[in-house]
Design an enzyme around this catalytic site. Structure first.
Site, PDB file in Angstrom:
ATOM      1  N   SER A   1     -13.807  26.510 -28.965  1.00  0.00           N
ATOM      2  CA  SER A   1     -13.902  25.286 -29.762  1.00  0.00           C
ATOM      3  C   SER A   1     -12.824  25.335 -30.825  1.00  0.00           C
ATOM      4  CB  SER A   1     -15.281  25.204 -30.410  1.00  0.00           C
ATOM      5  OG  SER A   1     -15.224  24.361 -31.545  1.00  0.00           O
TER       6      SER A   1
ATOM      7  N   ASN B   1      -2.396  -2.459  13.132  1.00  0.00           N
ATOM      8  CA  ASN B   1      -3.852  -2.288  13.028  1.00  0.00           C
ATOM      9  C   ASN B   1      -4.341  -1.029  13.752  1.00  0.00           C
ATOM     10  OD1 ASN B   1      -3.568  -4.686  11.743  1.00  0.00           O
ATOM     11  ND2 ASN B   1      -4.615  -5.938  13.280  1.00  0.00           N
TER      12      ASN B   1
ATOM     13  N   SER C   1       0.824  -1.208   0.000  1.00  0.00           N
ATOM     14  CA  SER C   1       0.000   0.000   0.000  1.00  0.00           C
ATOM     15  C   SER C   1       0.859   1.260   0.000  1.00  0.00           C
ATOM     16  CB  SER C   1      -0.919   0.005   1.229  1.00  0.00           C
ATOM     17  OG  SER C   1      -0.160  -0.185   2.407  1.00  0.00           O
TER      18      SER C   1
ATOM     19  N   GLN D   1      -7.603  -1.946   3.931  1.00  0.00           N
ATOM     20  CA  GLN D   1      -6.531  -1.206   3.271  1.00  0.00           C
ATOM     21  C   GLN D   1      -7.068  -0.464   2.035  1.00  0.00           C
ATOM     22  OE1 GLN D   1      -2.364  -2.613   3.154  1.00  0.00           O
ATOM     23  NE2 GLN D   1      -2.722  -2.965   0.985  1.00  0.00           N
TER      24      GLN D   1
ATOM     25  N   THR E   1     -39.888  26.917 -11.106  1.00  0.00           N
ATOM     26  CA  THR E   1     -40.201  25.582 -10.592  1.00  0.00           C
ATOM     27  C   THR E   1     -40.417  24.752 -11.854  1.00  0.00           C
ATOM     28  OG1 THR E   1     -42.567  26.028 -10.494  1.00  0.00           O
ATOM     29  CG2 THR E   1     -41.325  26.465  -8.477  1.00  0.00           C
ATOM     30  N   HIS E   2     -40.005  23.506 -11.821  1.00  0.00           N
ATOM     31  CA  HIS E   2     -40.050  22.641 -13.016  1.00  0.00           C
ATOM     32  C   HIS E   2     -39.272  23.267 -14.176  1.00  0.00           C
ATOM     33  CE1 HIS E   2     -43.448  20.660 -10.914  1.00  0.00           C
ATOM     34  NE2 HIS E   2     -43.781  21.909 -10.611  1.00  0.00           N
TER      35      HIS E   2
ATOM     36  N   TYR F   1      -9.788  -6.529  12.556  1.00  0.00           N
ATOM     37  CA  TYR F   1      -9.104  -6.051  11.354  1.00  0.00           C
ATOM     38  C   TYR F   1      -9.097  -7.114  10.250  1.00  0.00           C
ATOM     39  CZ  TYR F   1      -5.580  -4.351   8.151  1.00  0.00           C
ATOM     40  OH  TYR F   1      -4.947  -3.936   7.022  1.00  0.00           O
TER      41      TYR F   1
ATOM     42  N   LYS G   1     -17.730  29.840 -30.367  1.00  0.00           N
ATOM     43  CA  LYS G   1     -18.045  29.154 -29.119  1.00  0.00           C
ATOM     44  C   LYS G   1     -17.270  29.660 -27.915  1.00  0.00           C
ATOM     45  CE  LYS G   1     -20.150  25.173 -29.390  1.00  0.00           C
ATOM     46  NZ  LYS G   1     -21.422  24.866 -28.747  1.00  0.00           N
TER      47      LYS G   1
ATOM     48  N   GLU H   1     -19.026  22.227 -16.370  1.00  0.00           N
ATOM     49  CA  GLU H   1     -19.369  20.864 -16.797  1.00  0.00           C
ATOM     50  C   GLU H   1     -18.501  19.833 -16.070  1.00  0.00           C
ATOM     51  OE1 GLU H   1     -20.968  21.710 -21.325  1.00  0.00           O
ATOM     52  OE2 GLU H   1     -18.824  21.538 -20.994  1.00  0.00           O
TER      53      GLU H   1
HETATM   54  N1  ARG Z   1      -1.344  -1.276   5.320  1.00  0.00           N
HETATM   55  C1  ARG Z   1      -2.301  -1.749   6.251  1.00  0.00           C
HETATM   56  C2  ARG Z   1      -3.651  -1.052   6.038  1.00  0.00           C
HETATM   57  O1  ARG Z   1      -3.683  -0.049   5.420  1.00  0.00           O
HETATM   58  C3  ARG Z   1      -1.843  -1.505   7.635  1.00  0.00           C
HETATM   59  C4  ARG Z   1      -2.300  -2.514   8.619  1.00  0.00           C
HETATM   60  C5  ARG Z   1      -1.756  -3.860   8.298  1.00  0.00           C
HETATM   61  N2  ARG Z   1      -2.097  -4.803   9.289  1.00  0.00           N
HETATM   62  C6  ARG Z   1      -2.003  -6.106   9.105  1.00  0.00           C
HETATM   63  N3  ARG Z   1      -2.323  -6.891  10.060  1.00  0.00           N
HETATM   64  N4  ARG Z   1      -1.595  -6.598   7.956  1.00  0.00           N
HETATM   65  O2  ARG Z   1      -4.678  -1.519   6.471  1.00  0.00           O
END
Ligand code: ARG
Length: 467
Positions: A286, A119, A32, A331, A164-165, A326, A292, A299
């Site tokens: 454009s 965690n 991550s 993640q 309205t509408h 957890y 334009k 948008e």
């Molecule tokens: N990268 C993990 C997350 O974002 C951190 C916690 C990981 N904990 C574990 N028991 N693998 O959730």
């Protein structure tokens, strides 16, 4: 500089039980660090507070805590100066920081993870990040309110058709219309405050899921990180992502508000309306049609709502079947939140710029308000007030008068008194006083109404309430 592992080690943090390292694809799906490096400063702040607490509680030595703090400060500087190499091998922000700490200070680094787990660490880091995001968001929302209120003040008396509408209904003022969005955004800011208060509990010390046997001081770490209190249940604390969902729900509602305003801007500046002119700064041309001038920024603000609502939907689906406590699924909570935050900041900045630059075509708006029999309700109200007709009957009489004006191809105020009297004999010339769009808006003085004097007062009140 790089936090490299010895090549043979399965994993520095849990290698004891493992004979080999992960498959390349495992590393790829698991890592991550590509996105959670955004949490670096929160991670370091949490670690510093944790180390200091461990030392105060006699769980680690003061010397170790000092070495840890100095090492973490150095890492923060390396990261701030772009001198830190994040590596996928080290999976996430926690392990990247800890591995570098080990390189920098050696053995004491290994004591930092006493009485905590990744965690509770990630739950803490992410809450800190979302808390900052909510605070930034509040500032961006306030800036948009400021731009809307300034325009509302300039155009407290500028008459436009109210719809309205999407059909001409009654005349309103442009200032009143803009202040409607100030109210919406005011509610968004109040939702952000609510979310922040609920979020502001500290998971640190919940450890992996069950708490810890070490004599930690959770109140101290919570306070040091600016939380109101520690979370009350360790299982909940490591698995709860309500704060991220609430952030995304809030972001979605804000996006919907921005999208509605963007849609109105698109309508207002289209050929058939021409109620406003968008500045060159917020339009595009454009490549083929030289005439334009397109409202691309509006948008795109309207379109980007899709991403934000998608982020909310995505995380709701991630969370819906998760058992306590957890699981790695969570993640997947970060990218939607980071994405929504980035999108929202961009959209709010663009919208604030557009609103500040909007040039209402006041004559066009007034003419449109004057054209659609928009003062028919004023006529019906006059029949009630001046000759005592029940409103239902007044409505019917007015309907016949509108039909007559339609047949004659004129406005209500252009009809001859004799023609009006042919429909309702008690009619007097006094009726013409209420048939102008100016008279119509000026008469709507009820609290929250569109009368220019009301709008001016609402501008003053809005500045006091929101800015
Ligand atoms: N990268 C993990 C997350 O974002 C951190 C916690 C990981 N904990 C574990 N028991 N693998 O959730």
């Amino acid at each position: 500089m790089t936090s490299k592992l010895p090549p043979s080690a399965a994993n520095q943090l849990w290698g004891g039980r493992f004979a080999s390292g992960p498959a390349a694809i495992m590393e790829q799906i698991n890592a991550s660090i590509g996105f959670d490096q955004k949490l670096a400063m929160q991670d370091i702040a949490g670690s510093k507070v944790h180390a200091a607490m461990l030392a105060r509680q006699g769980i680690i030595s003061t010397a170790d805590a000092e070495a840890i703090t100095a090492g973490l400060d150095r890492i923060a500087e390396e990261i701030a100066h772009g001198q830190f190499t994040f590596t996928t091998e080290l999976e996430d922000i926690h392990m990247n920081v800890e591995a570098r700490l080990a390189v920098l200070i050696g053995e004491p680094a290994g004591r930092l993870h006493t009485a905590r787990s990744r965690n509770d660490q990630i739950a803490t880091d992410f809450r800190l990040w979302v808390r900052d995001a909510l605070d930034r968001l509040d500032g961006d929302l306030k800036a948009l309110q400021g731009a809307l209120i300034d325009q509302a003040e300039r155009h407290a008396g500028t008459v436009m058709p109210g719809f309205t509408h999407l059909q001409s209904a009654q005349p309103v003022t442009f200032g009143h219309h803009l202040l409607a969005y100030v109210e919406m955004i005011g509610r968004d800011r109040s939702r952000a405050r609510d979310a922040r208060a609920r979020l502001n509990e500290c998971p640190l010390g919940s450890a992996a899921l069950a708490g810890t046997s070490f004599p930690i001081d959770r109140d101290a770490t919570a306070t040091a990180l600016g939380f109101a209190r520690p979370t009350a249940n360790s299982l909940d604390a490591v698995s709860d992502r309500d704060f991220a969902l609430e952030y995304l729900a809030l972001a979605s509602i804000i996006s919907v508000h921005l999208s509605r305003l963007a849609e109105e801007i698109v309508i207002w500046c289209c050929d058939r309306f021409r109620f406003v002119r968008l500045s060159d700064a917020y339009s595009t041309g454009s490549s083929i049609m030289p005439q334009k001038k397109n409202p691309d920024a509006a948008e795109l603000v309207r379109a980007k709502t899709g991403r934000v609502i998608g982020a909310l939907t995505g995380l709701l689906v991630v969370m819906k079947g998760l058992p306590l406590a957890y699981t790695k699924d969570t993640q997947e909570d970060k990218e939607p939140v980071f994405g929504a935050d980035e999108t929202l900041a961009l959209c709010l900045a663009a919208m604030t710029g557009m609103v500040g630059d909007l040039q209402p075509e006041t004559e066009v708006m007034r003419a449109a308000a004057d054209a659609g029999y928009a003062t028919a309700t004023d006529l019906a109200d006059w029949l009630v007030r001046a000759i005592g007709l029940p409103f239902r009957q007044a409505h019917h009489v007015t309907g016949r008068i509108v039909k007559l004006a339609e047949q004659q191809g004129c406005r209500l105020g252009d009809l001859a008194l004799a023609d009006l009297q042919a429909i309702e004999p008690r009619m007097t010339a006094g009726v013409f006083d209420v048939l102008t769009v100016e008279a119509s808006v000026a008469s709507r003085t009820s609290f929250g109404g569109t009368a220019p004097e009301r709008v001016r007062a609402a501008v003053v009140a809005a500045r006091e309430r929101f800015l």
